[in-house]
Design an enzyme around this catalytic site. Structure first.
Site, mmCIF file in Angstrom:
data_model
loop_
_atom_site.group_PDB
_atom_site.id
_atom_site.type_symbol
_atom_site.label_atom_id
_atom_site.label_comp_id
_atom_site.label_asym_id
_atom_site.label_seq_id
_atom_site.Cartn_x
_atom_site.Cartn_y
_atom_site.Cartn_z
ATOM 1 N N LYS A 80 0.589 -1.200 0.501
ATOM 2 C CA LYS A 80 -0.197 -0.080 0.166
ATOM 3 C C LYS A 80 1.456 1.770 0.105
ATOM 4 O O LYS A 80 0.699 2.396 -0.540
ATOM 5 C CB LYS A 80 -0.885 -0.595 0.805
ATOM 6 C CG LYS A 80 -2.318 -1.355 0.974
ATOM 7 C CD LYS A 80 -3.113 -0.711 0.672
ATOM 8 C CE LYS A 80 -4.400 -1.334 0.584
ATOM 9 N NZ LYS A 80 -5.154 -0.643 -0.642
ATOM 10 N N ASP A 106 -8.532 -0.638 6.377
ATOM 11 C CA ASP A 106 -8.547 -2.043 7.089
ATOM 12 C C ASP A 106 -7.523 -2.554 8.090
ATOM 13 O O ASP A 106 -7.268 -3.065 8.160
ATOM 14 C CB ASP A 106 -9.284 -3.231 6.341
ATOM 15 C CG ASP A 106 -10.694 -2.984 6.259
ATOM 16 O OD1 ASP A 106 -11.245 -2.501 5.003
ATOM 17 O OD2 ASP A 106 -11.933 -2.827 7.016
#
Length: 379
Positions: A80, A106
């Site tokens: 990410k 999340d």
């Protein structure tokens, strides 16, 4: 063999037209050729390993299995950081006065936003859904962010982060797009292109891919959409076939295929695949997925567990790979297809045989070590 899709099925066989849709996301992605240059300038950058697993390939009687291991990315244990850092880089070029970035997550995306904001000497506030583990929260806090838990699921947390950002004048860096919020998610997707470009030299050829199938896990679909964009741009109709994998209880992409439009999953959002536990597809990713993927499949958590153990306890001389619940989900989808009668039509549609070359992306390492330890101890 003609396969008819059923509304109650665990998969959808698509007939993609392999074309781009003229929208904000595709327009921005066309301009993201500098993502690799930007990432290469960051301290600690190096391509993550692409691992060949010949013995696992032999076990499943396929040609070759390759796994791109993103647990080594920027010390963040997940891919990410590519998207968050590139998006914040682009934002600050236009708005250098911004002091605070905000997001909902999340886990991995929030940590990446916190890390990226800290790199640019900015603040980060991160909201997480109910049920987010303490380990994931602590990992975000270690990057310097303020973390607050929201009493709701991922979609509700996104809405809350949006409202608070607007109220406080923070810059929202969300990896899902909706109407009138498309530019920043597109920059995040642009950052993910670096991952696929790294694969280029060792796995792909100029005019024809050496791989036949690519398994891409999906939450909101931004990562999967980026992969599809990459392969369509490079190979067009000659691209590898692409399989989208989701948890059974967070099957927003599959639900959208069945409805023929963006749809919220009716699942209960209970899955160990936390990074994929999203309710509604990203507006910026949906058209790419619809036009450039071949199969959409939802799988039970048990296949994720099996895939984690398959990688952690390698076959023969294969390299050990530490992959988390979401990271191993692409392989989990493959295992389900190869083992279960329910998915036999997919295996036949994809013509999986002893010559098939397959690529998986392990998008994260053991980001929840307690969960990971419990899974590998089940063997």
């Amino acid at each position: 063999m003609e396969i008819k899709n059923k509304m109650d099925s665990s998969f959808y066989i698509n007939n993609p037209d392999n074309t781009f849709v003229d929208n904000v996301t595709t327009a921005i992605l066309e301009k993201c050729d500098d993502a690799m240059t930007f990432h290469s300038s960051l301290p600690g950058y190096k391509p993550t390993p692409l691992i060949h697993l010949p013995n696992l390939s032999q076990k499943y009687n396929v040609g070759n299995i390759y796994v791109k291991d993103e647990s080594f990315r920027f010390g963040l244990n997940a891919f990410k950081g590519l998207g968050a850092s590139y998006a914040i880089h682009q934002i600050l070029k236009k708005k250098p006065q911004i002091e605070t970035f905000c997001t909902a997550t999340d886990g991995n995306h929030g940590r990446a936003v916190a890390w990226s904001a800290n790199f640019f000497n900015k603040k980060a506030v991160v909201f997480v859904p109910k049920g987010t583990t303490d380990q994931r929260i602590q990992a975000i806090e270690k990057e310097g962010a303020i973390v607050e838990q929201v009493d709701g699921n991922y979609d509700k947390t996104c809405a809350y982060a949006k409202a608070v950002s607007e109220k406080n004048g923070w810059e929202l860096v969300q990896d899902t797009a909706w109407e009138n919020y498309e530019e920043i998610p597109a920059y995040i997707m642009g950052g993910y292109l670096t991952l696929f470009q790294e694969i280029e030299d060792s796995l792909l050829l100029p005019s024809c891919p050496r791989i036949d199938l690519v398994f891409l896990q999906a939450g909101v679909g931004s990562f999967a959409g980026t992969g599809i964009r990459y392969y369509l741009e490079k190979y067009g109709a000659n691209r590898p076939k692409i399989i989208i994998v989701e948890p059974t209880e967070a099957d927003a992409i599959l639900a959208s295929f069945k409805k023929g439009k963006i749809t919220t999953s009716l699942g209960n959002s209970e899955t160990i695949m936390a990074g994929l536990n999203c309710g509604t597809p990203s507006l910026g990713a949906w058209d790419l997925i619809k036009n450039g993927s071949d199969i959409s499949i939802k799988i039970d958590d048990k296949y994720s567990r099996e895939a984690i153990r398959e990688l952690y306890f390698p076959n023969g001389s294969d390299t050990k790979i530490i992959s988390g619940e979401s990271g191993a989900s692409g392989l989990a989808g493959f295992i389900a297809i190869m083992k279960e009668q329910e998915y036999k039509p997919i295996k036949e549609t994809l013509c999986i045989n002893e010559t098939t070359n397959i690529l998986f992306i392990s998008t994260e390492g053991a980001t929840d070590i307690d969960m990971f330890d419990s899974i590998i101890s089940e063997k």
